[in-house]
Design an enzyme around this catalytic site. Sequence first.
Site, PDB file in Angstrom:
ATOM      1  N   TYR A  60       0.840  -1.191   0.000  1.00 49.63           N
ATOM      2  CA  TYR A  60       0.000   0.000   0.000  1.00 49.63           C
ATOM      3  C   TYR A  60       0.880   1.247   0.000  1.00 49.63           C
ATOM      4  O   TYR A  60       1.764   1.394   0.855  1.00 49.63           O
ATOM      5  CB  TYR A  60      -0.933   0.037   1.215  1.00 49.63           C
ATOM      6  CG  TYR A  60      -1.836   1.242   1.110  1.00 49.63           C
ATOM      7  CD1 TYR A  60      -2.902   1.237   0.215  1.00 49.63           C
ATOM      8  CD2 TYR A  60      -1.569   2.405   1.812  1.00 49.63           C
ATOM      9  CE1 TYR A  60      -3.701   2.355   0.040  1.00 49.63           C
ATOM     10  CE2 TYR A  60      -2.364   3.538   1.648  1.00 49.63           C
ATOM     11  CZ  TYR A  60      -3.424   3.502   0.756  1.00 49.63           C
ATOM     12  OH  TYR A  60      -4.207   4.615   0.563  1.00 49.63           O
ATOM     13  N   GLN A  78     -10.549   0.995   1.421  1.00 50.53           N
ATOM     14  CA  GLN A  78     -11.062   0.122   0.350  1.00 50.53           C
ATOM     15  C   GLN A  78      -9.931  -0.641  -0.343  1.00 50.53           C
ATOM     16  O   GLN A  78     -10.116  -1.788  -0.784  1.00 50.53           O
ATOM     17  CB  GLN A  78     -11.917   0.899  -0.661  1.00 50.53           C
ATOM     18  CG  GLN A  78     -11.262   2.085  -1.338  1.00 50.53           C
ATOM     19  CD  GLN A  78     -11.367   3.376  -0.535  1.00 50.53           C
ATOM     20  OE1 GLN A  78     -11.494   3.354   0.694  1.00 50.53           O
ATOM     21  NE2 GLN A  78     -11.276   4.509  -1.216  1.00 50.53           N
ATOM     22  N   ASN A 110      -2.729   6.505   6.579  1.00 51.12           N
ATOM     23  CA  ASN A 110      -3.349   7.352   7.611  1.00 51.12           C
ATOM     24  C   ASN A 110      -4.134   6.494   8.600  1.00 51.12           C
ATOM     25  O   ASN A 110      -4.084   5.256   8.548  1.00 51.12           O
ATOM     26  CB  ASN A 110      -4.239   8.411   6.947  1.00 51.12           C
ATOM     27  CG  ASN A 110      -5.386   7.787   6.154  1.00 51.12           C
ATOM     28  OD1 ASN A 110      -5.717   6.613   6.326  1.00 51.12           O
ATOM     29  ND2 ASN A 110      -5.984   8.564   5.276  1.00 51.12           N
ATOM     30  N   SER A 167       5.766   8.893  13.281  1.00 52.01           N
ATOM     31  CA  SER A 167       7.204   8.775  13.056  1.00 52.01           C
ATOM     32  C   SER A 167       7.969   9.562  14.124  1.00 52.01           C
ATOM     33  O   SER A 167       7.441  10.500  14.720  1.00 52.01           O
ATOM     34  CB  SER A 167       7.526   9.301  11.661  1.00 52.01           C
ATOM     35  OG  SER A 167       8.824   8.933  11.282  1.00 52.01           O
ATOM     36  N   GLN A 170      12.659  15.292  10.575  1.00 51.45           N
ATOM     37  CA  GLN A 170      11.639  14.436  11.180  1.00 51.45           C
ATOM     38  C   GLN A 170      10.369  15.237  11.457  1.00 51.45           C
ATOM     39  O   GLN A 170       9.258  14.774  11.211  1.00 51.45           O
ATOM     40  CB  GLN A 170      12.175  13.832  12.478  1.00 51.45           C
ATOM     41  CG  GLN A 170      11.222  12.849  13.120  1.00 51.45           C
ATOM     42  CD  GLN A 170      10.903  11.709  12.193  1.00 51.45           C
ATOM     43  OE1 GLN A 170      11.795  11.028  11.682  1.00 51.45           O
ATOM     44  NE2 GLN A 170       9.627  11.500  11.895  1.00 51.45           N
ATOM     45  N   HIS A 204       7.555  15.740   8.883  1.00 50.95           N
ATOM     46  CA  HIS A 204       6.712  14.612   8.454  1.00 50.95           C
ATOM     47  C   HIS A 204       5.249  14.844   8.792  1.00 50.95           C
ATOM     48  O   HIS A 204       4.358  14.518   8.009  1.00 50.95           O
ATOM     49  CB  HIS A 204       7.177  13.311   9.099  1.00 50.95           C
ATOM     50  CG  HIS A 204       8.121  12.539   8.244  1.00 50.95           C
ATOM     51  ND1 HIS A 204       7.782  12.069   7.004  1.00 50.95           N
ATOM     52  CD2 HIS A 204       9.410  12.162   8.437  1.00 50.95           C
ATOM     53  CE1 HIS A 204       8.817  11.437   6.468  1.00 50.95           C
ATOM     54  NE2 HIS A 204       9.813  11.487   7.319  1.00 50.95           N
ATOM     55  N   GLU A 209      12.190   5.166  16.758  1.00 52.08           N
ATOM     56  CA  GLU A 209      12.177   4.577  15.412  1.00 52.08           C
ATOM     57  C   GLU A 209      13.527   4.856  14.726  1.00 52.08           C
ATOM     58  O   GLU A 209      14.183   3.951  14.231  1.00 52.08           O
ATOM     59  CB  GLU A 209      11.031   5.216  14.620  1.00 52.08           C
ATOM     60  CG  GLU A 209      10.891   4.721  13.196  1.00 52.08           C
ATOM     61  CD  GLU A 209       9.860   5.550  12.422  1.00 52.08           C
ATOM     62  OE1 GLU A 209       9.466   6.633  12.905  1.00 52.08           O
ATOM     63  OE2 GLU A 209       9.475   5.117  11.318  1.00 52.08           O
ATOM     64  N   HIS A 210      13.927   6.131  14.689  1.00 55.66           N
ATOM     65  CA  HIS A 210      15.225   6.521  14.112  1.00 55.66           C
ATOM     66  C   HIS A 210      16.120   7.002  15.246  1.00 55.66           C
ATOM     67  O   HIS A 210      15.675   7.799  16.080  1.00 55.66           O
ATOM     68  CB  HIS A 210      15.065   7.668  13.118  1.00 55.66           C
ATOM     69  CG  HIS A 210      14.117   7.389  11.994  1.00 55.66           C
ATOM     70  ND1 HIS A 210      12.790   7.778  12.037  1.00 55.66           N
ATOM     71  CD2 HIS A 210      14.288   6.753  10.804  1.00 55.66           C
ATOM     72  CE1 HIS A 210      12.189   7.394  10.916  1.00 55.66           C
ATOM     73  NE2 HIS A 210      13.067   6.763  10.149  1.00 55.66           N
ATOM     74  N   ASP A 229      16.261   7.161   4.769  1.00 53.95           N
ATOM     75  CA  ASP A 229      14.871   7.278   4.301  1.00 53.95           C
ATOM     76  C   ASP A 229      14.768   6.950   2.819  1.00 53.95           C
ATOM     77  O   ASP A 229      13.744   6.451   2.351  1.00 53.95           O
ATOM     78  CB  ASP A 229      14.366   8.718   4.496  1.00 53.95           C
ATOM     79  CG  ASP A 229      14.013   9.011   5.946  1.00 53.95           C
ATOM     80  OD1 ASP A 229      13.890   8.055   6.732  1.00 53.95           O
ATOM     81  OD2 ASP A 229      13.881  10.203   6.287  1.00 53.95           O
ATOM     82  N   GLU A 283       2.725 -36.163  30.119  1.00 52.31           N
ATOM     83  CA  GLU A 283       1.686 -35.266  29.638  1.00 52.31           C
ATOM     84  C   GLU A 283       0.365 -35.989  29.400  1.00 52.31           C
ATOM     85  O   GLU A 283      -0.595 -35.395  28.893  1.00 52.31           O
ATOM     86  CB  GLU A 283       2.175 -34.521  28.378  1.00 52.31           C
ATOM     87  CG  GLU A 283       3.418 -33.683  28.674  1.00 52.31           C
ATOM     88  CD  GLU A 283       3.776 -32.642  27.608  1.00 52.31           C
ATOM     89  OE1 GLU A 283       3.098 -32.582  26.580  1.00 52.31           O
ATOM     90  OE2 GLU A 283       4.749 -31.893  27.853  1.00 52.31           O
ATOM     91  N   HIS A 339       0.353 -40.163  21.506  1.00 55.57           N
ATOM     92  CA  HIS A 339       1.676 -39.624  21.181  1.00 55.57           C
ATOM     93  C   HIS A 339       2.746 -40.681  21.433  1.00 55.57           C
ATOM     94  O   HIS A 339       3.670 -40.849  20.649  1.00 55.57           O
ATOM     95  CB  HIS A 339       1.981 -38.397  22.057  1.00 55.57           C
ATOM     96  CG  HIS A 339       1.358 -37.131  21.557  1.00 55.57           C
ATOM     97  ND1 HIS A 339       0.011 -36.971  21.447  1.00 55.57           N
ATOM     98  CD2 HIS A 339       1.914 -35.961  21.144  1.00 55.57           C
ATOM     99  CE1 HIS A 339      -0.250 -35.742  20.976  1.00 55.57           C
ATOM    100  NE2 HIS A 339       0.893 -35.116  20.789  1.00 55.57           N
TER     101      HIS A 339
END
Lengths: 431, 431
Positions: free
Chosen positions: A127, A185, A208, A234, A256, A259, A323-324, A357, A411, A416
């Site tokens: 995506y 969708q 988003n 981020s 950063q 963003h 993250e970074h 990036d 067990e 088994h």
Amino acid sequence: MKTVVWESLSQVQQDSILKRPAMQDGASITAAISNVIEQVKADGDKALFSLTEQFDRIKPESIRVASQDIEQASQRLSSRMKDALEQAYSNISKFHTAQKPQPIKVETQPGVVCEQVSRPIQRVGLYIPGGSAPLPSTVLMLGVPAKIAGCRKVVLCSPPPIADEILYVAKLCGIDEVYNVGGGQAIAAMAYGTETVSKVDKIFGPGNAYVTEAKRQVSNDFRGASIDMPAGPSEVLVIADESADADFIAADLLSQAEHGPDSQVVLVTPSPIIADQVTDAIRRQLTDLPRAEIAEQALASSLVIIAESLTQAVSISNYYGPEHLIVQTKNPRELLPLLDNAGSIFLGDWSPESAGDYASGTNHVLPTYGYTRTHSSLGLSDFSKRMTVQELSAEGLKNLAPTVITMAEAEGLDAHKRAVTIRVEKLKSKG
Amino acid sequence: MKTVVWESLSQVQQDSILKRPAMQDGASITAAISNVIEQVKADGDKALFSLTEQFDRIKPESIRVASQDIEQASQRLSSRMKDALEQAYSNISKFHTAQKPQPIKVETQPGVVCEQVSRPIQRVGLYIPGGSAPLPSTVLMLGVPAKIAGCRKVVLCSPPPIADEILYVAKLCGIDEVYNVGGGQAIAAMAYGTETVSKVDKIFGPGNAYVTEAKRQVSNDFRGASIDMPAGPSEVLVIADESADADFIAADLLSQAEHGPDSQVVLVTPSPIIADQVTDAIRRQLTDLPRAEIAEQALASSLVIIAESLTQAVSISNYYGPEHLIVQTKNPRELLPLLDNAGSIFLGDWSPESAGDYASGTNHVLPTYGYTRTHSSLGLSDFSKRMTVQELSAEGLKNLAPTVITMAEAEGLDAHKRAVTIRVEKLKSKG
């Protein structure tokens, strides 16, 4: 940006100052997305056309992008742009090819061979968000490892009109099918399939709050699709000492902050001088930044932390789990063994986040929002899965039998046990 | 067991016959577990005591199992049992040690170095169900890789009274803390921490519908904990040709069927003779099986499929994607490259599933319910995470700069571009 001295804070204040804000409450998003998913499951392509008209205010001629449109996109791009995308493609390919797993084979005891093998996930969906600017870099970060892993079918969804840069990279990566569909969708279409859109096993990529919620919903349904990782805003954390260049740090923090208004930006330094210089430099650099308004919103909730020492700065970073993580110190590599809980690490003055990036070769799809404690930066292994294999010889089974029999008894699993004894008896009867 | 001839079925019938039944609807379970989690978050240890009394009808002296209790458990076990557990421990250790990742380091273009490094997840929690029989094997499957990965804190929850075998294996593995807590309250305690129970980053282990729901809920909360993988009923698929031993196959199918009434058991064979022989052998072997009633319920919804060929049998298996896949054919290894979508594969006559369930060395925590398409068998990498690192030299950044600048322009991210240009200008000014 707010500046705090770490040692002047109580434990509770330290905890709370590094706490990430809860993401917006999503009850209305949850309901809206359930509805979108139901529509796509019920009406397939027809729902995609009508939802695209409703949300993207556009009526694409077809859901699938025709190959001649992809060809034409390539012709419209400048060769400077194509060169850049190809260089990034080459570096990302090299680093992800190096991640190819080696099969493992071990004889754990005589006659008992255990193996680990890897197989590509067969069908994956990528995506790519739309919005004010296209994100060809994300196509590279998802498309390159998908193809190196050997996924048999790789499809891509993005809201129309899809930018030429995205179509060009899709072609470069060898994406099999590109669809003019965005939002929830698109996620629903890839998770369940429609007349035109191929159903996939796993969906990758950012988006988003609607896309994130759609990914969550389809991944909670075993008839839907798996997803890459949980999403969040981020963020970057910079560790710097007095040797660092304040202009560089300010530029990194701003890259950063631009963003989005919810970006998290943190500087941790034992040097109050650097802290002041960076704050000044940010103010200076902000003046002519096109996305200054967004960056300023992000900076409003961002932090400069004065640590007692670099060791303490590392602890703060490990606790936050960014993250970074950018390390601008005299000997950044010395700190690497101590660094934990980060998505991607940038060592030294000449390694800005934007290098990773786009084009250094590492992946920019990274765990964020504290998920670095348990999740990995996206890599080749996310596009494949490991299976184990065992092969016992008759001798191997005889050797292992007492262990299996004893444990099966403990067990209370008699069948088994019998799967072993029935074989051992057959071996005895054969002599 | 129902026998069907694959080629006599329509495509729709083929699809539907291999569809897994939806798991029980969980609205009441969801609410009950939300409530348990809220109680544990609000009242900590006090909630654990009262929930344990309510659900397990037992009042443990303390939540944490004392080390002398663990010592005494070891003294009560037979040396035969200890030998078996130690043999399994040794094999599992060997196979998981072989999975240690190698760091990766690549110079993607001159002066641009990209790396992948691995770090243990710091705090992990292991859940071991209670019930009619103890599951020391599961302690091995979770505890061994946790310790090999280097997790700093490894804790274990199990409903009291905890069996000696479990305590013994916990000691063998070096589990740091063992708690007398089961069910959803155990998952909540590990996800959020209480006065006594340590908060962990990731929770592993099987459980009933309540435990599964609790794992789902805490993993949907970013302040909770990550989890190992989605859960579902256990299942086996056997591919066999006319060379196979029907008694062995029947024993293997029954060892899966005795797990629970919802176990899925499938035999796929091109040989109608084997199909008949296995059906007969199952009937014979069922007569004196202690858990025959459970096995019979599982068998009621199980399948024998007559395929046209071994190739078709492989396709059917790949389509179904079984948790356990047993191959009893003349040349099982020949089929391995064609096999996909399985958790663990057992090759040949002498490799019963119970060998891998307990002691061959492979992990018995496996994706099931079709998740083999996208998920891996549990391994060392589930107890650690990968971070990427990049280090550019000044020369490296200069080389990469045009690519990053061009892509940042395409994506409309000016501060990203400036993080590079500001450095390149500084380099120029230095000459």
